[in-house]
Design a protein around this motif. Structure first.
Motif, PDB file in Angstrom:
ATOM      1  N   HIS A  39     -85.117  23.221  88.090  1.00  0.00           N
ATOM      2  CA  HIS A  39     -85.400  22.337  87.327  1.00  0.00           C
ATOM      3  C   HIS A  39     -85.435  20.779  88.101  1.00  0.00           C
ATOM      4  N   TYR A  40     -85.059  20.854  89.197  1.00  0.00           N
ATOM      5  CA  TYR A  40     -85.119  19.521  90.033  1.00  0.00           C
ATOM      6  C   TYR A  40     -86.441  18.888  90.163  1.00  0.00           C
ATOM      7  N   ASN A  41     -86.695  17.753  89.828  1.00  0.00           N
ATOM      8  CA  ASN A  41     -87.957  17.180  90.197  1.00  0.00           C
ATOM      9  C   ASN A  41     -88.212  16.550  91.467  1.00  0.00           C
ATOM     10  N   PHE A  42     -88.871  17.347  92.411  1.00  0.00           N
ATOM     11  CA  PHE A  42     -88.832  17.077  93.670  1.00  0.00           C
ATOM     12  C   PHE A  42     -90.299  16.105  93.743  1.00  0.00           C
ATOM     13  N   PRO A  43     -90.159  15.389  94.709  1.00  0.00           N
ATOM     14  CA  PRO A  43     -91.605  14.556  94.836  1.00  0.00           C
ATOM     15  C   PRO A  43     -92.483  15.229  95.245  1.00  0.00           C
ATOM     16  N   GLU A  44     -93.835  14.935  94.731  1.00  0.00           N
ATOM     17  CA  GLU A  44     -94.835  15.761  95.399  1.00  0.00           C
ATOM     18  C   GLU A  44     -95.209  15.613  96.769  1.00  0.00           C
ATOM     19  N   LEU A  45     -95.355  16.925  97.515  1.00  0.00           N
ATOM     20  CA  LEU A  45     -95.679  17.047  98.808  1.00  0.00           C
ATOM     21  C   LEU A  45     -97.204  17.374  98.665  1.00  0.00           C
ATOM     22  N   THR A  46     -98.031  16.352  98.934  1.00  0.00           N
ATOM     23  CA  THR A  46     -99.533  16.689  98.566  1.00  0.00           C
ATOM     24  C   THR A  46    -100.104  17.275  99.660  1.00  0.00           C
ATOM     25  N   LYS A  47     -99.642  17.157 100.927  1.00  0.00           N
ATOM     26  CA  LYS A  47    -100.487  18.052 101.879  1.00  0.00           C
ATOM     27  C   LYS A  47     -99.580  19.216 102.652  1.00  0.00           C
ATOM     28  N   LEU A  48     -98.350  19.698 101.943  1.00  0.00           N
ATOM     29  CA  LEU A  48     -97.553  20.614 102.564  1.00  0.00           C
ATOM     30  C   LEU A  48     -98.179  22.026 102.721  1.00  0.00           C
ATOM     31  N   LYS A  49     -98.263  22.664 103.603  1.00  0.00           N
ATOM     32  CA  LYS A  49     -99.080  23.611 103.827  1.00  0.00           C
ATOM     33  C   LYS A  49     -98.183  24.904 104.311  1.00  0.00           C
ATOM     34  N   LYS A  50     -97.061  24.811 104.756  1.00  0.00           N
ATOM     35  CA  LYS A  50     -95.839  25.890 105.024  1.00  0.00           C
ATOM     36  C   LYS A  50     -94.577  25.276 104.457  1.00  0.00           C
ATOM     37  N   PHE A  51     -93.956  26.329 103.710  1.00  0.00           N
ATOM     38  CA  PHE A  51     -92.449  25.946 103.502  1.00  0.00           C
ATOM     39  C   PHE A  51     -91.855  27.113 103.755  1.00  0.00           C
ATOM     40  N   VAL A  52     -90.648  26.792 104.785  1.00  0.00           N
ATOM     41  CA  VAL A  52     -89.667  27.890 105.458  1.00  0.00           C
ATOM     42  C   VAL A  52     -88.153  27.643 104.805  1.00  0.00           C
ATOM     43  N   LEU A  53     -87.887  28.489 104.205  1.00  0.00           N
ATOM     44  CA  LEU A  53     -86.419  28.651 103.631  1.00  0.00           C
ATOM     45  C   LEU A  53     -85.431  29.813 104.490  1.00  0.00           C
ATOM     46  N   THR A  54     -84.581  29.125 105.176  1.00  0.00           N
ATOM     47  CA  THR A  54     -83.811  29.770 106.068  1.00  0.00           C
ATOM     48  C   THR A  54     -82.217  29.729 105.238  1.00  0.00           C
ATOM     49  N   THR A  55     -81.775  30.930 104.636  1.00  0.00           N
ATOM     50  CA  THR A  55     -80.338  30.728 104.119  1.00  0.00           C
ATOM     51  C   THR A  55     -79.476  31.685 104.615  1.00  0.00           C
ATOM     52  N   PHE A  56     -78.184  31.110 104.830  1.00  0.00           N
ATOM     53  CA  PHE A  56     -77.360  32.112 105.424  1.00  0.00           C
ATOM     54  C   PHE A  56     -76.041  32.634 104.338  1.00  0.00           C
ATOM     55  N   ARG A  57     -75.800  33.810 104.347  1.00  0.00           N
ATOM     56  CA  ARG A  57     -74.898  34.448 103.235  1.00  0.00           C
ATOM     57  C   ARG A  57     -74.044  35.523 104.006  1.00  0.00           C
ATOM     58  N   SER A  58     -72.916  35.482 103.803  1.00  0.00           N
ATOM     59  CA  SER A  58     -72.007  36.558 104.546  1.00  0.00           C
ATOM     60  C   SER A  58     -71.356  37.465 103.492  1.00  0.00           C
ATOM     61  N   THR A  59     -71.118  36.805 102.494  1.00  0.00           N
ATOM     62  CA  THR A  59     -70.286  37.792 101.240  1.00  0.00           C
ATOM     63  C   THR A  59     -71.248  37.319  99.966  1.00  0.00           C
ATOM     64  N   TYR A  60     -70.945  38.149  99.067  1.00  0.00           N
ATOM     65  CA  TYR A  60     -71.406  37.929  97.824  1.00  0.00           C
ATOM     66  C   TYR A  60     -70.587  37.745  96.693  1.00  0.00           C
ATOM     67  N   LYS A  61     -70.799  36.534  95.894  1.00  0.00           N
ATOM     68  CA  LYS A  61     -69.783  36.084  94.896  1.00  0.00           C
ATOM     69  C   LYS A  61     -69.783  36.557  93.621  1.00  0.00           C
ATOM     70  N   GLY A  62     -70.981  36.696  93.193  1.00  0.00           N
ATOM     71  CA  GLY A  62     -71.255  37.085  91.746  1.00  0.00           C
ATOM     72  C   GLY A  62     -72.596  37.595  91.458  1.00  0.00           C
ATOM     73  N   GLU A  63     -72.780  37.872  90.265  1.00  0.00           N
ATOM     74  CA  GLU A  63     -74.309  38.630  89.988  1.00  0.00           C
ATOM     75  C   GLU A  63     -75.341  37.670  89.333  1.00  0.00           C
ATOM     76  N   ASP A  64     -74.657  36.233  89.150  1.00  0.00           N
ATOM     77  CA  ASP A  64     -75.846  35.643  88.331  1.00  0.00           C
ATOM     78  C   ASP A  64     -76.675  34.497  89.474  1.00  0.00           C
ATOM     79  N   GLN A  65     -76.376  34.919  90.757  1.00  0.00           N
ATOM     80  CA  GLN A  65     -77.113  33.793  91.552  1.00  0.00           C
ATOM     81  C   GLN A  65     -78.479  34.618  91.997  1.00  0.00           C
ATOM     82  N   SER A  66     -79.175  33.514  92.354  1.00  0.00           N
ATOM     83  CA  SER A  66     -80.792  33.853  92.478  1.00  0.00           C
ATOM     84  C   SER A  66     -81.303  32.939  93.584  1.00  0.00           C
TER      85      SER A  66
END
Length: 198
Positions: A51-78
């Motif tokens: 629900h975060y209102n991020f400013p418009e990225l009018t020319k963005l063509k590629k979005f890369v998300l890299t996220t690190f995780r070594s353990t899992y803490k719960g079942e409600d994450q997404s």
């Protein structure tokens, strides 16, 4: 003239506020955004980010998300929180997720993200596939919203943990992940969209 930015940090609302303010003068011209998360993405509810209102990225063509995780803490994450940035990029053509973590099992129903038409998104690559729920809910989000989607690429390998040559355990894990991807996604992805499981 800057069109490509790589940010290493924690995607909390504080970081997003920081990005919005510090990069406000170039956000409208960015074409490639790479966000590397140190792991806290999983510690926030997906609603906080979604629900975060991020400013418009009018020319963005590629979005890369890299996220690190070594353990899992719960079942409600997404990972659906990243859709706040996706929605802010009306010209987005490619989304890449690098989930670099050890395998874990998620036993919960898939969540749903806010609907938003993605008119130009053509390619989605999910790298580090091992937990069907995390990836399935993202795939469903793109199938429901990306009207021009052409290809979904699933890669079970993770560059953080894979060695060459791979150990027997890693080979077995990758095959399990491929089988899970095939089982879950072949029935979800329509024939008009190419599903590639590497």
């Amino acid at each position: 003239m800057l069109v490509e930015v790589d940010i290493l940090g924690t995607p909390s609302t504080h970081l997003l506020d920081d990005i919005s303010s510090r990069l406000s003068c170039i956000l409208s011209q960015l074409e490639v955004l790479t966000l590397q998360d140190s792991g806290s993405l999983f510690d926030l509810s997906h609603e906080d980010l979604e629900h975060y209102n991020f400013p418009e990225l009018t020319k963005l063509k590629k979005f890369v998300l890299t996220t690190f995780r070594s353990t899992y803490k719960g079942e409600d994450q997404s990972l659906l929180g990243c859709t706040s940035i996706i929605r802010a990029a009306p010209q987005l053509k490619e989304f890449v997720l690098h989930l670099m973590s050890r395998p874990f099992t998620v036993n919960r129903e898939c969540k749903k993200a806010i609907k938003c038409p993605l008119h130009h998104l053509k390619v989605v690559k999910l790298w580090g596939f091992y937990s069907g729920t995390f990836h399935l809910e993202l795939v469903r989000y793109f199938l429901e919203n990306a009207v021009a989607l052409e290809k979904i690429i699933i890669d079970p390998t993770s560059p953080l943990f894979c060695r060459v040559p791979w150990s027997p355990e890693e080979i077995k894990h990758q095959q399990r992940a491929r089988n899970l991807a095939k089982l879950q996604l072949e029935g979800e992805v329509p024939p008009a969209i190419e599903l590639v499981i590497l």
